[in-house]
Design a protein around this motif. Structure first.
Motif, PDB file in Angstrom:
ATOM      1  N   MET A  66      39.196 103.944 -61.641  1.00  0.00           N
ATOM      2  CA  MET A  66      38.972 103.197 -60.407  1.00  0.00           C
ATOM      3  C   MET A  66      37.890 103.833 -59.515  1.00  0.00           C
ATOM      4  O   MET A  66      37.814 105.042 -59.383  1.00  0.00           O
ATOM      5  N   LEU A  67      37.066 102.994 -58.910  1.00  0.00           N
ATOM      6  CA  LEU A  67      36.096 103.448 -57.923  1.00  0.00           C
ATOM      7  C   LEU A  67      36.614 103.132 -56.521  1.00  0.00           C
ATOM      8  O   LEU A  67      37.475 102.273 -56.356  1.00  0.00           O
ATOM      9  N   HIS A  68      36.036 103.809 -55.534  1.00  0.00           N
ATOM     10  CA  HIS A  68      36.368 103.512 -54.136  1.00  0.00           C
ATOM     11  C   HIS A  68      35.178 102.827 -53.485  1.00  0.00           C
ATOM     12  O   HIS A  68      34.053 103.308 -53.610  1.00  0.00           O
ATOM     13  N   GLY A  69      35.446 101.735 -52.817  1.00  0.00           N
ATOM     14  CA  GLY A  69      34.353 100.975 -52.221  1.00  0.00           C
ATOM     15  C   GLY A  69      34.307 101.120 -50.710  1.00  0.00           C
ATOM     16  O   GLY A  69      35.348 101.290 -50.064  1.00  0.00           O
ATOM     17  N   GLU A 112      28.756  93.223 -38.963  1.00  0.00           N
ATOM     18  CA  GLU A 112      28.428  92.369 -40.103  1.00  0.00           C
ATOM     19  C   GLU A 112      28.170  93.218 -41.359  1.00  0.00           C
ATOM     20  O   GLU A 112      27.376  94.152 -41.345  1.00  0.00           O
ATOM     21  N   PRO A 113      28.842  92.883 -42.478  1.00  0.00           N
ATOM     22  CA  PRO A 113      28.621  93.652 -43.700  1.00  0.00           C
ATOM     23  C   PRO A 113      27.232  93.377 -44.261  1.00  0.00           C
ATOM     24  O   PRO A 113      26.802  92.217 -44.338  1.00  0.00           O
ATOM     25  N   VAL A 114      26.538  94.445 -44.637  1.00  0.00           N
ATOM     26  CA  VAL A 114      25.180  94.292 -45.161  1.00  0.00           C
ATOM     27  C   VAL A 114      25.119  94.722 -46.617  1.00  0.00           C
ATOM     28  O   VAL A 114      24.434  94.115 -47.430  1.00  0.00           O
ATOM     29  N   LEU A 115      25.869  95.745 -46.938  1.00  0.00           N
ATOM     30  CA  LEU A 115      25.723  96.353 -48.252  1.00  0.00           C
ATOM     31  C   LEU A 115      27.037  97.023 -48.651  1.00  0.00           C
ATOM     32  O   LEU A 115      27.783  97.481 -47.798  1.00  0.00           O
ATOM     33  N   LEU A 116      27.302  97.043 -49.955  1.00  0.00           N
ATOM     34  CA  LEU A 116      28.541  97.647 -50.447  1.00  0.00           C
ATOM     35  C   LEU A 116      28.220  98.798 -51.381  1.00  0.00           C
ATOM     36  O   LEU A 116      27.257  98.727 -52.145  1.00  0.00           O
ATOM     37  N   LEU A 117      29.040  99.828 -51.304  1.00  0.00           N
ATOM     38  CA  LEU A 117      28.856 100.997 -52.157  1.00  0.00           C
ATOM     39  C   LEU A 117      30.172 101.324 -52.843  1.00  0.00           C
ATOM     40  O   LEU A 117      31.237 101.190 -52.230  1.00  0.00           O
ATOM     41  N   ALA A 118      30.108 101.785 -54.083  1.00  0.00           N
ATOM     42  CA  ALA A 118      31.315 102.291 -54.732  1.00  0.00           C
ATOM     43  C   ALA A 118      30.989 103.530 -55.550  1.00  0.00           C
ATOM     44  O   ALA A 118      29.890 103.665 -56.091  1.00  0.00           O
ATOM     45  N   HIS A 119      31.966 104.410 -55.594  1.00  0.00           N
ATOM     46  CA  HIS A 119      31.815 105.670 -56.322  1.00  0.00           C
ATOM     47  C   HIS A 119      33.211 106.143 -56.650  1.00  0.00           C
ATOM     48  O   HIS A 119      34.164 105.792 -55.961  1.00  0.00           O
ATOM     49  N   GLU A 120      33.337 106.981 -57.704  1.00  0.00           N
ATOM     50  CA  GLU A 120      34.708 107.361 -58.033  1.00  0.00           C
ATOM     51  C   GLU A 120      35.273 108.406 -57.088  1.00  0.00           C
ATOM     52  O   GLU A 120      36.474 108.577 -56.998  1.00  0.00           O
ATOM     53  N   SER A 122      30.200  96.839 -61.266  1.00  0.00           N
ATOM     54  CA  SER A 122      30.424  98.138 -61.925  1.00  0.00           C
ATOM     55  C   SER A 122      31.205  97.998 -63.221  1.00  0.00           C
ATOM     56  O   SER A 122      31.192  98.901 -64.052  1.00  0.00           O
ATOM     57  N   GLY A 123      31.923  96.903 -63.366  1.00  0.00           N
ATOM     58  CA  GLY A 123      32.793  96.755 -64.522  1.00  0.00           C
ATOM     59  C   GLY A 123      34.033  97.627 -64.445  1.00  0.00           C
ATOM     60  O   GLY A 123      34.750  97.778 -65.423  1.00  0.00           O
ATOM     61  N   ARG A 124      34.300  98.203 -63.280  1.00  0.00           N
ATOM     62  CA  ARG A 124      35.471  99.073 -63.133  1.00  0.00           C
ATOM     63  C   ARG A 124      36.337  98.596 -61.984  1.00  0.00           C
ATOM     64  O   ARG A 124      35.869  97.878 -61.106  1.00  0.00           O
ATOM     65  N   PRO A 125      37.599  98.983 -62.002  1.00  0.00           N
ATOM     66  CA  PRO A 125      38.439  98.608 -60.872  1.00  0.00           C
ATOM     67  C   PRO A 125      37.880  99.228 -59.591  1.00  0.00           C
ATOM     68  O   PRO A 125      37.407 100.363 -59.623  1.00  0.00           O
TER      69      PRO A 125
END
Ligand SMILES: Cc1cc2nc3c(=O)[nH]c(=O)nc-3n(C[C@H](O)[C@H](O)[C@H](O)COP(=O)(O)OP(=O)(O)OC[C@H]3O[C@@H](n4cnc5c(N)ncnc54)[C@H](O)[C@@H]3O)c2cc1C
Ligand code: FES
Ligand code: FES
Lengths: 156, 283, 757
Positions: C39-42, C102-110, C261-264
């Protein structure tokens, strides 16, 4: 930077984790020990959802760096039932309708346990004070007061 | 916004000297963490290396001598509230401790942390000011004592050096025959940052005010001992006119600000009203 | 149908909540308690500007960006719109910014720490545009930020002819009342966990009220059919409306990151982000102009009601509708006009919150009624008594009150329970001296249950009941449990109607792959509308067993279970369903806003007792009486809990909870600085019910959840007026306001004394 190894007793079992020393006790319980009954409502010491007993004292685990708890005795909501039986405070919560959405409930029960251990027959004022660090948005607290009063009365 | 946890170091000092050694090397103390961890969780903690002083014995006991009570800097609010001598002789301190945060915060939070965090809204500060507290600071270089009323120099500026630890808080035991008053005005009854906290003591000789100490928090960049107002009162007999004059004096002496928690006008008016309420109890 | 002769065994009793054991042991699974392998955290990068054009996004040094999944508006595979009512809000800003969160961009990382740090290293350049922040600026329309005139929606209700009355009136009383934003402050922040699989599509699980809203919003975002968007509710730690529409946004974000990402991907807001970015109660301004006769009859009510909807339309039109319909209160008047408007400002969108517009407009009318009474020289209770709606009268929308209704008696009983008359007398004596002034005040009000007007007909809600091989029965609906007791009351209703035991009924947690669409869990509709469907599905299930001759009348729960087992064994699956049918005689005209606005109203009288400390301006509540008529009470402990919790939340609304705005953003977005009541701040809340079973509700029940949010604020301010003689017309009423008015009053008194001399 370096991680450190920290050992303590959690719900009667000795546990060791290797984590950054400033990791919050809350995160260690939830992430490293998978004890997710302790909740995060604010991360600023305000809501009490993360409350646990540390050496029998109520603390907000979001404000405790894990290394500061090394060697301590920690009790979380998972450690409250004894011998597979619900604690009578848990039973009283069910009967009085003291848990609605339930997110504040683990912390509320820890605060209730601290109160009853310091003061087995609290007045309403003492109950209000004892729970004042645990915010509940659902109940208006009245059912929770009742649960605690019921336990106090039944132990007379 | 959170801090990047792996960037931070923490060690737990077992003895006072270990802590002092580390301070001399640039580490910063953490006691109950109830201020520091809030900053840390919000990504606003300015230092990276922390030494916990909670387990240092010398810092966590309350000692009595004939002339003073000495409270270790790492003594918690819970400990203060339960201490029989403090309850007897320094009830204002116990009151302030009882309404600092909630039970969980009182189990962790320390008197020393409250002083060094130096919030103008700190609840123990007005009390320590009216009790004429003295602070004992210690470093590898030795110890020194300074009157608490000289300690705060400006907003979060204090007479303490980076290598110094607050060791203890000394309260002179000469409190008999004093009338005392304390009130915290916050946004709610618990878990509240003071909009105004006010403490005062006085001793009367006949109907005249022989001795008076007044202090307030959240009304200036530092916890404020209200010397000018005290001098208006000293030697005078309580009368409606005097009460009015003193209220005007304190309204002029405080310098509150408007922030997200309250307004300047409110803080000023309440301080004056609390002073009146105190003086009326003397009449 | 519920019949009085039937002796209820389960409905009306305090059976324990279904999920109680899981909640008191900490084993209930909220979304943040769930983790998946890999799982990644967004996190969300937000604008920080109230209104601007995005010029350039760049990524700072020192962050291993290649390790991150990054999503911007450009990546979106389908439509970049959060589907709700109007198609105006994007999932991610595309060029234009309309509020500071306002949301502009999303990031995810483990690594959770890493992704939080990275968020601080995304830099966005903007060209600022002029922004507007309040109702007045929106109406002036010097700067247009939405549509042609900054107006999301307008309504006008007209009954009789208001304008013909003014000239005949003995008195015309005007007043202006306003309310501020309120944060829901559920203790569990918003969160979602999304997974993506090329075969099965998107699955999101999380904290929410309305799984099918989320599904409906994600389908166009990914261009996927319903079967490829699965939405599962996790245990939900409070919602209060705050998890009605916003979960679609965060679910979309988590799903986009999972898809890319193809990941949770798990996204959990921290408290600061939750408070700042998610919806709040609409600020409002209400103006009243009221014509009355000398003998205290309401002749005409002209009401203007305006709410601030924030930057996007979201649910503002519906909130406005409910506020509009409740604006004239529980009073009979032949000439009523309510004109209402929802406007746009550059703040995060305001949204659903328990009461849904009604607390705002009812605050105004219930303060105003006291003002009119005072003008007439009548007591507030006598003036109300002369004007209450009664059976056979019609409401502002022309809805005929068909049920028995005796508000005068309800009022009298509440005042008696509160010791009103004695206290009035005693307080006026006590208040002559000292700095602590005591007062008592009350409000009388109603709340319509279910969707407004034709809403329920459009929803066409469905529920299923299914017996299991072990003889237990499962309720399948999309009604979510968020603390209010859905699981428990639906199980009670089913058990009662089936003749089985409460323990033998399970309520399935909503999962769009498994439950039918019973509409959203909002609008106090669960017990009354969906409970009713559960009841009919249960009756048909029972009927099947009777017809198969597996049961004889007078059977025991045990016999019922074995009948189910046998049916499944020998005949096959035992499953029934029920679909909403409009009760007879319901007409609603969406154009004119006339007709039966709600299936039923619940009615209440609240009495508040206060002490005002004139030294500090602090208001303390000493006692609170809440008396309500909510039809049949299905579970007395749960019902009491709903009222107590609602009253507590409304006390916060009245006296503590202030959102401090700075350039369209919330400046006090911490629990330390946004003040909700603690256990030390509430009076005893004394709850009483009157039960008049409602024939079209489940076992006689009407709505209960929102009602207690409506009455406390005006009751408290009426009590403060009684204590101080000062009429406050704005909430929250803070000590700062009280003290400043007291000093104005004192100066006025001095001036008066001076001028007399
Ligand atoms: C929910 C909540 C409610 C609160 N309510 C109140 C309230 O009502 N009233 C109030 O006044 N405060 C309140 N506080 C603030 C806080 O609890 C107090 O200021 C407390 O006394 C801080 O003590 P601590 O030991 O936790 O300090 P820490 O957080 O450990 O330290 C605070 C600062 O003091 C320094 N420090 C600590 N000990 C020493 C020492 N011996 N020598 C030198 N430096 C030292 C640290 O380096 C740090 O800079 C609240 C905090 C929270 C989280
Ligand atoms: S999460 Fe620790 S007190 Fe709220
Ligand atoms: S039960 Fe929901 S917050 Fe307490």
């Amino acid at each position: 930077m370096a991680e450190c190894s920290v050992s303590f007793t959690v719900n009667g079992r000795i546990q060791s984790v290797t984590v950054p020393p400033m990791k919050r006790l809350l995160d260690v319980l939830r992430e490293d020990l998978n004890l997710t009954g302790t909740k995060e409502g604010c991360g600023e010491g305000e809501c009490g959802a993360c409350a646990v007993l540390l050496n029998d004292e109520l603390v907000n685990s979001c404000l405790v760096p894990v290394r500061d708890a090394s060697g301590a005795r920690i009790c979380t909501i998972e450690g409250v039932p004894a011998a597979g039986q619900l604690h009578r405070l848990q039973q009283a919560f069910i009967e009085a309708g003291a848990a609605q959405c339930g997110i504040c409930t683990p912390g509320m029960i820890m605060a209730g346990l601290q109160l009853l251990s310091r003061c087995p027959h609290p007045t309403l004022e003492e109950i209000r004070e004892g729970l004042s660090g645990n915010l509940c948005r659902c109940t208006g607290y009245m059912r929770i007061f009742e649960a605690i009063q019921n336990v106090a009365q039944s132990s007379e | 916004m959170r801090s990047f946890v792996p960037d931070y170091e923490l060690v737990v000092a077992a003895r006072l000297n270990d802590a002092l050694d580390m301070l001399a090397e640039g580490w910063r103390p953490i006691a109950g963490g109830t201020d520091l961890m809030v900053l840390f969780n919000a990504g606003k903690l300015p230092y990276r290396k922390l030494v916990s002083i909670r387990r240092v014995k010398e810092l966590s006991s309350i000692e009595e001598s004939e002339t003073e009570i000495s409270i270790g800097a790492a003594v918690t609010y819970t400990h203060i509230r339960q201490h029989p001598v403090l309850r007897q002789e320094f009830p204002l301190l116990c009151s302030a401790a009882s309404w600092t945060g909630s039970i969980a915060n009182q189990n962790r939070g320390t008197l020393g942390g409250n002083i060094i965090n130096a919030s103008p809204a700190a609840d123990s500060s007005p009390v320590l000011l009216v009790y004429d507290a003295e602070l004992e600071l210690i470093s590898l270089r030795g110890t020194r004592r300074i009157p608490y009323c000289d300690f705060h120099l400006g907003y979060k500026k204090m007479q303490i050096r980076d290598d110094e630890l607050l060791r203890s808080i000394h309260l002179p035991r000469k409190t008999e025959n004093r009338r005392s008053y304390i009130r915290k005005v916050g946004p709610r009854q618990a878990q509240a940052i003071s909009k105004v906290c006010f403490a005062a003591t006085a001793r009367l000789r006949g109907s005249a005010i022989d001795e008076v100490r007044i202090a307030a928090g959240s009304v200036a960049p530092v916890p404020l001992r209200c010397h000018a107002t005290e001098s208006v009162l000293r030697g005078q007999s309580i009368s409606p006119d005097l009460i009015e004059t003193a209220a005007n004096a304190i309204a002029a002496e405080v310098q509150p600000i408007t922030d997200i928690r309250s307004t300047r006008d409110y803080r000023r008016a309440v301080t004056a009203n609390l002073l009146k309420q105190f003086l009326q109890t003397l009449a | 149908m519920y019949s009085k002769s039937m002796e209820p065994r389960i409905v009306g009793t305090a059976v324990p909540r279904k999920e109680a054991a899981a909640k008191v042991t900490g084993t209930a699974q909220y979304v943040d308690d769930v983790s998946l392998p890999g799982m990644l955290h967004g996190v969300t990068v937000r604008s920080g500007h109230p209104r601007a054009l995005i010029r350039h996004i760049h990524f700072g040094d020192g962050i291993p960006w290649h390790e991150f999944t990054i999503v911007t508006a450009r990546d979106i595979p389908g439509r970049n719109i959060v589907t709700l009512i109007f198609d105006d809000q994007p999932f991610l800003a595309d060029g234009e910014i309309n509020h500071p969160e306002e949301p502009v961009l999303l990031l995810a990382h483990e690594n959770k720490d890493m992704v939080r740090r990275a968020r601080q290293h995304v830099f966005i350049d903007y060209d600022p545009l002029p922004a507007i922040f309040d109702i007045d600026e929106a109406l002036q329309a010097k700067t247009i930020i939405w549509g042609e005139d900054n107006v999301f929606k307008r309504y006008c209700i007209e009954k009789g002819d208001v304008d013909a009355v003014w000239s005949q009136a003995d008195f015309i009383v005007e007043g202006e009342y306003s309310t501020e934003a309120q944060e829901q402050l559920y203790i569990e922040p918003q969160g979602m966990l999304a997974t993506w699989d090329p075969e099965t599509g998107i699955t999101v699980r999380g904290s929410m009220q309305c799984p099918f809203y989320v599904q409906k919003a994600l389908m166009p975002l990914f261009n996927l059919p319903a079967e490829k968007v699965r939405v599962i509710q996790q245990e939900t730690g409070g919602a209060f409306g705050g998890k009605e529409e916003y979960p679609s946004m965060i679910a979309g974000h988590a799903a986009l990151l999972a898809w890319k990402s193809g990941r949770p991907v798990k996204m959990i807001y921290d408290r600061e982000e939750d408070m700042a970015a998610t919806t709040k109660r609409h600020p409002s301004r209400t103006r009243h102009r009221t014509a009355v006769s000398r003998d205290g009859r309401l002749l005409a009510m002209d009401i203007e009601f305006i709410i601030d909807g924030g930057a996007y339309a979201t649910l503002s039109s519906v909130v406005l509708s409910r506020g509009t319909i409740h604006a004239a209160g529980p009073y009979r008047c032949d000439n009523i006009r309510v004109r209402s408007t929802a406007v746009a400002t550059n703040t995060p969108p305001h949204g659903a919150f328990r009461g849904f517009g009604a607390p705002q407009s009812l605050f105004a009318i219930e303060r105003h009624m006291n003002k009119v009474a005072r003008t007439l020289g009548l007591t507030p209770e006598e003036f109300r008594r002369r004007n209450f709606l009664r059976q056979g009268d019609s409401t502002a929308t022309g809805q005929l009150i068909k049920q028995p209704l005796d508000l005068a008696r309800l009022q009298q009983r509440a005042l008696q329970l509160a010791g009103y008359a004695d206290k009035l007398e005693r307080f006026s004596r006590l208040n002559r001296e000292g700095t602590r002034k005591k007062g008592i005040g009350f409000s009388t009000f109603m709340h319509g249950a279910g969707f407004t007007g034709s809403g329920e007909r459009h929803l066409q809600s469905v529920v299923h009941l299914e017996a299991r091989a072990d003889g237990t029965v499962c309720v399948l609906s999309s009604m979510t449990e968020m603390g209010q007791g859905t699981n428990t009351i639906l199980a009670q209703i089913a058990a009662e109607a089936l003749g089985t035991s409460y323990e033998q009924v399970q309520v399935l947690r909503p999962d769009t792959a498994q439950v039918p669409n019973s509409g959203p869990t909002v609008a106090s509709r669960t017990a009354m509308v969906i409970g009713r469907l559960v009841q009919s599905a249960a009756l048909s299930l029972k009927e099947k067993l009777l017809q198969a001759a597996l049961l004889q009348p007078g059977y025991t729960p045990e016999q019922f279970q074995s009948a189910c087992r046998e049916y499944i064994c020998s005949i096959g699956p035992l499953k029934t369903s029920a679909q909403y049918e409009e009760p007879p005689g319901v007409h609603w005209d969406d154009e004119k806003y006339r007709g039966e606005a709600y299936g039923a109203f619940s009615w209440a009288v609240h009495v508040a007792e206060v002490t005002v400390d004139t030294v500090t301006g602090e208001i303390q509540l000493d006692d609170f009486v809440a008396l309500q008529e909510v039809g049949r009470v299905l579970n007395p402990v749960l019902a009491r809990g709903q009222i107590e919790g609602g009253v507590a939340q409304a006390i916060g609304y009245a006296l503590y909870e202030k959102v401090v705005w700075r350039d369209g953003g919330m400046a006090n977005n911490q629990m330390t600085n946004y003040i909700m009541p603690t256990a030390m701040d509430l009076p005893p809340i004394r709850v009483y019910f009157e039960e008049i079973p409602y024939e079209h509700g489940a076992m006689g029940a009407k709505g209960i959840g929102e009602l207690p949010m409506d009455g406390p604020a005006p009751a408290i301010l009426n009590a403060v007026e009684n204590a101080l003689g000062i009429s406050f017309c704005h909430i929250p009423l803070l000590p700062e306001d009280v003290l400043s008015e007291l000093s104005v009053a004192r100066e006025a008194a001095l001036d008066l004394a001076g001028s007399v001399v």
